[in-house]
Scaffold this motif. Structure first.
Motif, mmCIF file in Angstrom:
data_model
loop_
_atom_site.group_PDB
_atom_site.id
_atom_site.type_symbol
_atom_site.label_atom_id
_atom_site.label_comp_id
_atom_site.label_asym_id
_atom_site.label_seq_id
_atom_site.Cartn_x
_atom_site.Cartn_y
_atom_site.Cartn_z
ATOM 1 N N VAL A 94 0.849 -1.190 0.000
ATOM 2 C CA VAL A 94 0.000 0.000 0.000
ATOM 3 C C VAL A 94 0.886 1.241 0.000
ATOM 4 O O VAL A 94 1.774 1.375 0.848
ATOM 5 N N GLU A 95 0.657 2.124 -0.944
ATOM 6 C CA GLU A 95 1.369 3.399 -0.964
ATOM 7 C C GLU A 95 0.447 4.471 -0.404
ATOM 8 O O GLU A 95 -0.713 4.582 -0.809
ATOM 9 N N ALA A 96 0.960 5.247 0.538
ATOM 10 C CA ALA A 96 0.155 6.274 1.192
ATOM 11 C C ALA A 96 0.845 7.623 1.093
ATOM 12 O O ALA A 96 2.064 7.705 0.916
ATOM 13 N N ALA A 97 0.054 8.677 1.219
ATOM 14 C CA ALA A 97 0.573 10.053 1.181
ATOM 15 C C ALA A 97 1.413 10.288 -0.068
ATOM 16 O O ALA A 97 2.561 10.742 -0.003
ATOM 17 N N ASP A 98 0.821 9.958 -1.228
ATOM 18 C CA ASP A 98 1.485 10.169 -2.523
ATOM 19 C C ASP A 98 2.848 9.487 -2.607
ATOM 20 O O ASP A 98 3.806 10.038 -3.164
ATOM 21 N N GLY A 99 2.928 8.302 -2.037
ATOM 22 C CA GLY A 99 4.156 7.526 -2.136
ATOM 23 C C GLY A 99 5.169 7.781 -1.042
ATOM 24 O O GLY A 99 6.243 7.170 -1.035
ATOM 25 N N ALA A 100 4.847 8.660 -0.096
ATOM 26 C CA ALA A 100 5.788 8.939 0.993
ATOM 27 C C ALA A 100 5.952 7.733 1.907
ATOM 28 O O ALA A 100 7.003 7.548 2.526
ATOM 29 N N ALA A 158 -6.294 -2.765 3.966
ATOM 30 C CA ALA A 158 -5.433 -1.877 3.170
ATOM 31 C C ALA A 158 -5.960 -0.440 3.108
ATOM 32 O O ALA A 158 -5.183 0.514 3.286
ATOM 33 N N PRO A 159 -7.263 -0.216 2.870
ATOM 34 C CA PRO A 159 -7.754 1.171 2.848
ATOM 35 C C PRO A 159 -7.580 1.885 4.188
ATOM 36 O O PRO A 159 -7.296 3.088 4.220
ATOM 37 N N VAL A 160 -7.748 1.152 5.287
ATOM 38 C CA VAL A 160 -7.569 1.754 6.614
ATOM 39 C C VAL A 160 -6.117 2.164 6.816
ATOM 40 O O VAL A 160 -5.807 3.270 7.271
ATOM 41 N N VAL A 161 -5.213 1.271 6.465
ATOM 42 C CA VAL A 161 -3.784 1.550 6.614
ATOM 43 C C VAL A 161 -3.376 2.742 5.752
ATOM 44 O O VAL A 161 -2.619 3.622 6.186
ATOM 45 N N GLY A 208 -14.989 -7.384 14.238
ATOM 46 C CA GLY A 208 -14.939 -6.654 15.493
ATOM 47 C C GLY A 208 -13.728 -5.757 15.588
ATOM 48 O O GLY A 208 -13.644 -4.718 14.928
ATOM 49 N N GLU A 209 -12.740 -6.183 16.362
ATOM 50 C CA GLU A 209 -11.616 -5.315 16.694
ATOM 51 C C GLU A 209 -10.399 -5.446 15.778
ATOM 52 O O GLU A 209 -9.367 -4.830 16.033
ATOM 53 N N ALA A 210 -10.488 -6.238 14.728
ATOM 54 C CA ALA A 210 -9.303 -6.536 13.914
ATOM 55 C C ALA A 210 -8.620 -5.289 13.355
ATOM 56 O O ALA A 210 -7.422 -5.065 13.562
ATOM 57 N N LYS A 211 -9.370 -4.468 12.640
ATOM 58 C CA LYS A 211 -8.752 -3.298 12.012
ATOM 59 C C LYS A 211 -8.266 -2.294 13.051
ATOM 60 O O LYS A 211 -7.182 -1.706 12.908
ATOM 61 N N GLY A 212 -9.030 -2.107 14.099
ATOM 62 C CA GLY A 212 -8.628 -1.171 15.141
ATOM 63 C C GLY A 212 -7.347 -1.588 15.833
ATOM 64 O O GLY A 212 -6.524 -0.740 16.211
ATOM 65 N N SER A 213 -7.155 -2.894 15.995
ATOM 66 C CA SER A 213 -5.931 -3.355 16.652
ATOM 67 C C SER A 213 -4.705 -3.049 15.798
ATOM 68 O O SER A 213 -3.626 -2.761 16.323
ATOM 69 N N VAL A 214 -4.852 -3.101 14.473
ATOM 70 C CA VAL A 214 -3.733 -2.752 13.591
ATOM 71 C C VAL A 214 -3.438 -1.256 13.686
ATOM 72 O O VAL A 214 -2.273 -0.838 13.686
ATOM 73 N N VAL A 215 -4.481 -0.439 13.777
ATOM 74 C CA VAL A 215 -4.272 0.998 13.969
ATOM 75 C C VAL A 215 -3.470 1.241 15.246
ATOM 76 O O VAL A 215 -2.538 2.056 15.274
ATOM 77 N N GLU A 259 -1.303 -0.748 16.617
ATOM 78 C CA GLU A 259 0.093 -1.128 16.378
ATOM 79 C C GLU A 259 0.806 -0.112 15.497
ATOM 80 O O GLU A 259 2.006 0.142 15.669
ATOM 81 N N LEU A 260 0.100 0.490 14.554
ATOM 82 C CA LEU A 260 0.725 1.510 13.707
ATOM 83 C C LEU A 260 1.121 2.737 14.524
ATOM 84 O O LEU A 260 2.093 3.426 14.191
ATOM 85 N N VAL A 261 0.381 3.009 15.588
ATOM 86 C CA VAL A 261 0.787 4.089 16.490
ATOM 87 C C VAL A 261 2.155 3.767 17.085
ATOM 88 O O VAL A 261 3.043 4.626 17.158
#
Length: 425
Positions: free
Chosen positions: A229-235, A257-260, A314-321, A323-325
């Motif tokens: 996944v490329e985010a922030a214009d490839g940054a 992927a869209p959440v990330v 349930g909590e799957a996507k939120g738990s990845v958020v 970890e990204l913190v």
């Protein structure tokens, strides 16, 4: 693909060592070397008993079964797919009991890591188990040769320059086709470097071949399943790897992927500080053997596939958020400061998750019956509630200020009074 043949005279008579190295950028899950055979399954090691004679297994790594289960890691930093000795220690000793004395022709060892945990440093001994004074489990610093063991070979695949990241394969063979008649093998393993706590090799597989191993089959390489996944214009580039959990690939691509893509740049902006650049490359790997939920080290997030399968709605996507913190926080012990308080580190991660990413779920809400007993330093959701209350009532810039102080080693409890006019207690 480099290969090295060590002169026979350096080691036990009649022994040849061939070492192969595949640079990390060229390595694949096939473990294909120019002169070293690929790992196999169905060899003499498959049914052998492996035991630690000296040293400790790192709790973040795989059990000893990973050394002879015919399964290989799919990537260059998969702790749960490799065995390695505990961080900060100088390796250890491994015993392999083949069950009966056999005529061994080859002992092959394999490892993979992007840094200094890739190379192999060990001394191999063998024994039939019938020598006078034989000690089956000689711990260090005992010289195994003094208690019924025969020195077979000494291996060191570290390069003269650089960390030696990538795949390393070593094949120890008898020049005349026979390495020796042994029931037991002893690996005296050393770390590759002592500059930090992470010098113990990531061991992926150990094969032991004899005449009966002619039917052993090459281990099938796992099919890589990786969404970049490329985010922030490839940054930023975030790789989501579901090779070890292919059933999660569709969910990872369509939902995670869209959440990330949206939230990693947002988290980086929320936790910005002077002269700090968040990791530009992030790896999220789903492990089929990991226990628990998820863990983050540096810019790598490892997720327990078993837990995620049960929590996709349930909590799957939120738990990845969450970890990204941690990926962005990068606190450590910056600039010689004290260890950041764990409750605040986790509290900030859960604050961003529950009060910024998914406030509508009210997942951090404390039941009325427990509110009176809740403490600010209870960590995770409880501490997230405390942080939210302080932000709303006393210090709107609390998270930004505390984040910078934690990252730069300036955190102290007095900061709370400076920001809010009140102490923690």
């Amino acid at each position: 693909l480099a290969a090295l043949v060590v002169p026979v005279g350096i080691l036990h008579a009649g022994v040849k060592i061939t070492a192969g190295h595949v640079p990390n950028e060229e390595a694949t899950a096939a473990f294909a070397f120019k002169d070293v055979p690929r790992p196999v399954h169905g060899d003499a090691a498959t049914g052998a008993k492996f035991a630690i004679v000296d040293g400790r297994r790192d709790a973040n790594g795989a059990e000893l079964d990973a050394l002879h289960d015919g399964k290989l890691p799919a990537g260059d930093d998969e702790p749960s797919a490799n065995f390695f000795f505990s961080a900060g220690t100088d390796g250890g000793r491994l015993l392999v009991d083949l069950g009966t004395k056999i005529d061994i022709t080859h002992v092959n060892t394999y490892s993979w890591h992007s840094g200094t945990r890739g190379p192999q440093v060990y001394t191999l001994y063998g024994s039939a188990g019938d020598a006078p004074g034989f000690d089956m489990r000689p711990a260090g610093p005992t010289d195994p040769r003094s208690c019924g063991w025969t020195l077979i070979a000494a291996v060191d695949t570290r390069p003269k320059e650089g960390g030696g990241g990538g795949q390393h394969g070593v094949s120890i063979a008898g020049v005349d086709g026979a390495l020796g008649a042994y029931r037991y093998l002893l690996f005296a393993v050393s770390r590759t470097e002592a500059a930090d706590s992470f010098g113990n090799t990531f061991w992926s597989e150990i094969d032991v071949l004899d005449a009966a191993s002619k039917d052993a089959a090459p281990v099938s390489a796992p099919v890589a399943r990786r969404e970049v996944v490329e985010a922030a214009d490839g940054a930023f580039r975030i790789a989501i790897d579901t090779t070890d959990a292919p059933d999660l690939s569709d969910w990872a691509q369509k939902e995670l992927a869209p959440v990330v893509k949206e939230w990693y740049p947002k988290i980086a902006a929320m936790l910005a500080s002077k002269d700090f650049k968040p990791p530009a490359a992030v790896a999220i790997t789903f492990s089929g053997t990991m226990r628990g939920v998820a863990a983050t080290g540096g810019s790598r997030v490892t997720c327990a596939a078993r837990w995620y399968r049960s929590n996709l709605k349930g909590e799957a996507k939120g738990s990845v958020v969450h970890e990204l913190v941690h990926v962005v926080q990068q606190y450590g012990r910056a600039r010689g400061g004290a260890r950041p308080p764990g409750w605040l580190v986790e509290g900030i991660a859960d604050y961003i998750r529950w009060f910024k990413y998914e406030p509508e779920t009210r997942g951090a809400e404390i039941p009325p019956g427990r509110a009176a007993q809740a403490r600010y330093d209870a960590s995770y959701r409880v501490s997230a509630n405390f942080i939210d209350w302080v932000v709303r009532t006393h210090a709107p810039d609390l998270v930004k200020t505390m984040n910078a102080a934690l990252r730069e080693g300036r955190y102290r409890e007095d900061l709370w009074k400076e920001l809010t006019g009140r102490t923690l207690e």
